[in-house]
Design a protein around this motif. Structure first.
Motif, PDB file in Angstrom:
ATOM      1  N   ALA A 293      -5.686   3.445  -3.653  1.00  0.00           N
ATOM      2  CA  ALA A 293      -5.164   3.353  -2.285  1.00  0.00           C
ATOM      3  C   ALA A 293      -6.274   3.188  -1.256  1.00  0.00           C
ATOM      4  CB  ALA A 293      -4.330   4.590  -1.968  1.00  0.00           C
ATOM      5  N   ASP A 294      -7.452   3.763  -1.515  1.00  0.00           N
ATOM      6  CA  ASP A 294      -8.526   3.769  -0.517  1.00  0.00           C
ATOM      7  C   ASP A 294      -9.499   2.604  -0.676  1.00  0.00           C
ATOM      8  OD1 ASP A 294      -9.807   4.488  -2.841  1.00  0.00           O
ATOM      9  OD2 ASP A 294     -10.707   6.320  -2.053  1.00  0.00           O
ATOM     10  N   TYR A 295      -9.046   1.502  -1.254  1.00  0.00           N
ATOM     11  CA  TYR A 295      -9.915   0.334  -1.473  1.00  0.00           C
ATOM     12  C   TYR A 295     -10.630  -0.087  -0.189  1.00  0.00           C
ATOM     13  CZ  TYR A 295     -11.065  -4.605  -2.503  1.00  0.00           C
ATOM     14  OH  TYR A 295     -11.688  -5.816  -2.655  1.00  0.00           O
TER      15      TYR A 295
ATOM     16  N   ALA B  56       0.829  -1.203   0.000  1.00  0.00           N
ATOM     17  CA  ALA B  56       0.000   0.000   0.000  1.00  0.00           C
ATOM     18  C   ALA B  56       0.862   1.251   0.000  1.00  0.00           C
ATOM     19  CB  ALA B  56      -0.935   0.001   1.210  1.00  0.00           C
ATOM     20  N   ASP B  57       0.243   2.361  -0.367  1.00  0.00           N
ATOM     21  CA  ASP B  57       0.947   3.640  -0.396  1.00  0.00           C
ATOM     22  C   ASP B  57       1.280   4.156   0.999  1.00  0.00           C
ATOM     23  OD1 ASP B  57       1.158   3.909  -3.120  1.00  0.00           O
ATOM     24  OD2 ASP B  57      -0.638   5.140  -3.343  1.00  0.00           O
TER      25      ASP B  57
ATOM     26  N   LYS C 102      -1.913   3.141   6.699  1.00  0.00           N
ATOM     27  CA  LYS C 102      -3.343   3.195   7.005  1.00  0.00           C
ATOM     28  C   LYS C 102      -4.194   2.454   5.970  1.00  0.00           C
ATOM     29  CE  LYS C 102      -4.196   7.655   4.689  1.00  0.00           C
ATOM     30  NZ  LYS C 102      -4.689   9.036   4.883  1.00  0.00           N
ATOM     31  N   TYR C 103      -3.677   2.325   4.747  1.00  0.00           N
ATOM     32  CA  TYR C 103      -4.453   1.665   3.698  1.00  0.00           C
ATOM     33  C   TYR C 103      -4.411   0.144   3.797  1.00  0.00           C
ATOM     34  CZ  TYR C 103      -4.462   6.319   1.605  1.00  0.00           C
ATOM     35  OH  TYR C 103      -4.635   7.665   1.370  1.00  0.00           O
TER      36      TYR C 103
ATOM     37  N   LEU D 168      -2.462  -1.419  -3.393  1.00  0.00           N
ATOM     38  CA  LEU D 168      -3.418  -0.350  -3.110  1.00  0.00           C
ATOM     39  C   LEU D 168      -2.669   0.955  -3.309  1.00  0.00           C
ATOM     40  CD1 LEU D 168      -5.165  -1.789   0.077  1.00  0.00           C
ATOM     41  CD2 LEU D 168      -5.736  -2.127  -2.334  1.00  0.00           C
ATOM     42  N   SER D 169      -2.805   1.511  -4.509  1.00  0.00           N
ATOM     43  CA  SER D 169      -1.968   2.646  -4.875  1.00  0.00           C
ATOM     44  C   SER D 169      -2.620   3.453  -5.972  1.00  0.00           C
ATOM     45  CB  SER D 169      -0.597   2.155  -5.357  1.00  0.00           C
ATOM     46  OG  SER D 169       0.187   3.218  -5.828  1.00  0.00           O
TER      47      SER D 169
ATOM     48  N   TRP E 270     -14.483   1.929   1.483  1.00  0.00           N
ATOM     49  CA  TRP E 270     -15.181   0.734   0.992  1.00  0.00           C
ATOM     50  C   TRP E 270     -16.604   1.031   0.527  1.00  0.00           C
ATOM     51  CZ3 TRP E 270     -13.752  -4.128  -0.159  1.00  0.00           C
ATOM     52  CH2 TRP E 270     -14.736  -5.109  -0.259  1.00  0.00           C
TER      53      TRP E 270
ATOM     54  N   THR F 113     -10.356   1.767   2.924  1.00  0.00           N
ATOM     55  CA  THR F 113     -10.749   2.897   3.766  1.00  0.00           C
ATOM     56  C   THR F 113     -11.983   3.635   3.231  1.00  0.00           C
ATOM     57  OG1 THR F 113      -9.141   4.303   2.625  1.00  0.00           O
ATOM     58  CG2 THR F 113      -8.425   3.229   4.662  1.00  0.00           C
TER      59      THR F 113
END
Length: 631
Positions: free
Chosen positions: A289-291, A227-228, A231-232, A268-269, A295, A293
């Motif tokens: 990236a927010d896949y 992930a980037d 948190k992701y 996730l980027s 949702w 967070t």
């Protein structure tokens, strides 16, 4: 006349000699093991530095750079990105020469007394055709086909590679390859055959997390996430459950597995590209990236994992006969991609719903958008067949097309999906709902549980398997949809107890599709009304052939500057289309194209048109049965 015939014969003779000098592959083992080390630690410039040691014997040798890459369905090996090629033996340079007619082949003469050849080069990843980077300062997607040369004259399964990889300091990796040892930032993998090496890419990153998706199961399945930012990486219990359910529902569907272990390699980027490729024991997958967070707001394209996972059965274990080749430089044939990709697209949607990654309504809304394309936005079927679109990966190399609705582009995916929905409904009707496409999947893809030795199939094999589920003239049924113009791809919607309708309101799914900062396909879709789609750079992405905008003279690639005198935005265009329903005045589009400006009046008054599925009263509701979770 005699002179003309002689010249013609001479030309034919000359043409016949214009062939490459690459030895054809033989099913014989290559003597010794090829050692390859890749230094992928240069995250700033995206340069992969490669060194190979190849056991050789004196005489002529040809090295190949992989050209036909499984999953790409085309000769897409990025040979132009190979640079700095140097060959040596016993400390002395050896000259090489590229084949005159085959840019993927390099010829050399190995001197007497030389038993191993040192090969070094760089793969310059740079940026991939507007699809993102292959390596960033936080993560990497490395495909071995891009960073390796291999000896010609042998099946790829007969060449053994011992591989090692150096990553940026502190990075972790995910791959289907098995680790032999670890030393600092360098990982050495257990030797594998070259076909399995190419089938086992590596995802790595600074922020990495491995999630067990099959706890307690005999065969490990992992979600390897890069992930980037940290948190992701975080998943809620509910998100974990539906991803685990995907594995359960897929193995229940096929009744088997064809891997020793499986890794979803998942980025996730908003920077990394090149995602969405199938492999036998892994898959390259990527979302924004927010896949996790975000949702609730990102249902579109959530079927990616299910699609690529299905390919372990359909496309990797079972594969069309003309898509199996002895090495990666023998041309592939794509004639059955409507099975390989079309049925996989079908199961991708279905398994996403069965697992709970989509709600039933999200599934129906996604399917309605697909169905609408084949209802109003594919006039190209007037001149092309569905099977002819299987040539598109080679013909177009997956590049953008100016009039996709007319040219069409790889419609074997979604067009195939619509056809297989029709097949599922027909099986249910023939057997009074006792049999379905599930039974075909289990009989066709679920054989030889535990084996991952490829089994090829032909059109006749598909017909025979369908006939084994429910006797019918399946050959004619399939030919009418695959080989004929204007195929009846809409039949499956009605046959499952639903119908396609249009209203002036977007579904919640389509709103998400169009409203995200980076929409799933970067489109704002007005194809079903005024007849155009817009990208997120205010450009006309496609104009529906003979649709209202096309007839007015709107050009694909034009920039839409203003609508009825107002600065363009998707909302302004939407309002103008809605207002025109109660007006006789055309919609005025100010376009910038080829350095000039012009105003185009579009005489359209049908209002906004968005697709939805509604139930047909009294008809069996097969569609709800299709997406119900299996026990």
């Amino acid at each position: 006349m005699a002179v003309s015939m002689a010249l013609a014969a001479s030309a034919v003779s000359a043409q016949e000699t214009r062939t490459d000098q690459v030895p054809p592959p033989q099913d014989t083992p290559y003597p010794g093991t090829v050692a390859i080390h890749v230094d992928a630690s240069d995250t700033l410039q995206g340069i992969f530095r490669v060194h190979e040691t190849i056991p050789v014997k004196a005489g002529a040798l040809t090295l190949l750079y992989p050209q036909w890459i499984p999953g790409d369905h085309s000769p897409s090996g990025p040979i132009a990105m190979l640079a700095g090629l140097r060959l040596s033996a016993n400390g002395r340079p050896i000259a090489w020469k590229r084949d005159k007619y085959n840019v993927y082949a390099f010829h050399l003469d190995v001197p007497a007394g030389v038993s191993s050849l040192d090969v070094s080069f760089q793969y310059l990843s740079g940026r991939t055709d507007s699809e993102g980077f292959e390596i960033t300062d936080r993560m990497m997607d490395m495909e071995w086909s891009k960073v390796s040369l291999y000896p010609a004259g042998h099946f790829s399964r007969g060449i053994t590679f011992a591989t090692s990889l150096t990553l940026a300091h502190g990075w972790q990796l995910g791959t289907a390859l098995e680790t032999a040892s670890q030393s600092g930032d360098t990982t050495t993998f257990k030797p594998v055959t070259f076909n399995n090496l190419v089938d086992s890419p590596v995802y790595a990153g600074r922020y990495f997390k491995r999630v067990d998706l099959n706890p307690g199961g005999k065969v490990p399945v992992h979600l390897d996430i890069v992930a980037d930012a940290p948190k992701y990486l975080e998943m809620t219990p509910g998100q974990l459950n539906v991803h685990r359910a995907l594995v359960t529902q897929a193995t229940t569907l096929f009744g088997s597995h064809h891997y020793d272990h499986y890794d979803f390699l998942f980025s996730l980027s908003d920077q990394l590209g090149g995602n969405g490729t199938e492999h036998h024991q892994s898959s390259e997958d990527g979302m924004g990236a927010d896949y996790f967070t975000a949702w609730a707001d990102n249902a579109p394209d959530r079927d990616l994992l299910a699609h690529e996972y299905t390919h372990s059965w359909n496309g990797k274990f079972r594969r069309p006969a003309d898509l199996w080749t002895p090495n990666f430089n023998v041309p592939m044939g794509d004639s059955l991609l409507w099975v390989y990709e079309g049925q996989t697209q079908y199961w991708g949607f279905v398994l996403t719903a069965r697992s709970g990654m989509w709600t039933p309504q999200q599934f129906r809304d996604a399917l309605a958008m697909v169905a609408a394309n084949y209802d109003r936005n594919r006039p190209g079927f007037e001149w092309r067949t569905l099977e002819d679109t299987t040539n598109d990966p080679t013909a177009a190399h997956r590049s953008g097309l100016p009039y996709r609705s007319w040219q069409m582009s790889e419609d074997y995916y979604s067009g195939g999906q619509m056809m297989w929905l029709d097949v599922d409904a027909k099986l249910r009707a023939l057997t009074h709902d006792r049999k379905s496409l599930d039974d075909f999947a289990r009989a066709f893809f679920g054989v030889d549980n535990g084996s991952y030795v490829t089994r090829t199939y032909t059109f006749d094999d598909v017909v025979a398997a369908l006939d084994g589920v429910a006797p019918y003239d399946w050959a004619s049924f399939l030919h009418a949809r695959v080989d004929a113009l204007d195929p009846p791809l809409q039949n499956g919607i009605a046959a499952t107890g639903w119908k396609l309708v249009y209203t002036d309101q977007e579904s919640a799914y389509e709103k998400q599709y169009n409203s995200r900062p980076e929409p799933s396909r970067h489109l704002y879709n007005f194809a079903w009304s005024i007849g155009l789609t817009m990208n997120d750079r205010n450009q006309v992405n496609d104009v529906r052939w003979n649709g209202p905008a096309f007839k007015a003279g709107v050009s694909t690639g034009a920039t839409l500057v203003a609508v009825n005198g107002q600065d363009y935005s998707s909302g302004v265009l939407k309002d103008a289309i809605a207002a025109a329903k109660d007006s006789k005045a055309p919609i005025q589009l100010l376009l910038k194209y080829q350095g000039g400006y012009r105003t185009v009046p579009v005489d359209y008054h049908g209002g906004l048109q968005y697709p939805h599925l509604v139930r047909v009263e009294g008809a069996p509701d097969y569609l709800s049965e299709i997406i119900a979770a299996r026990k």
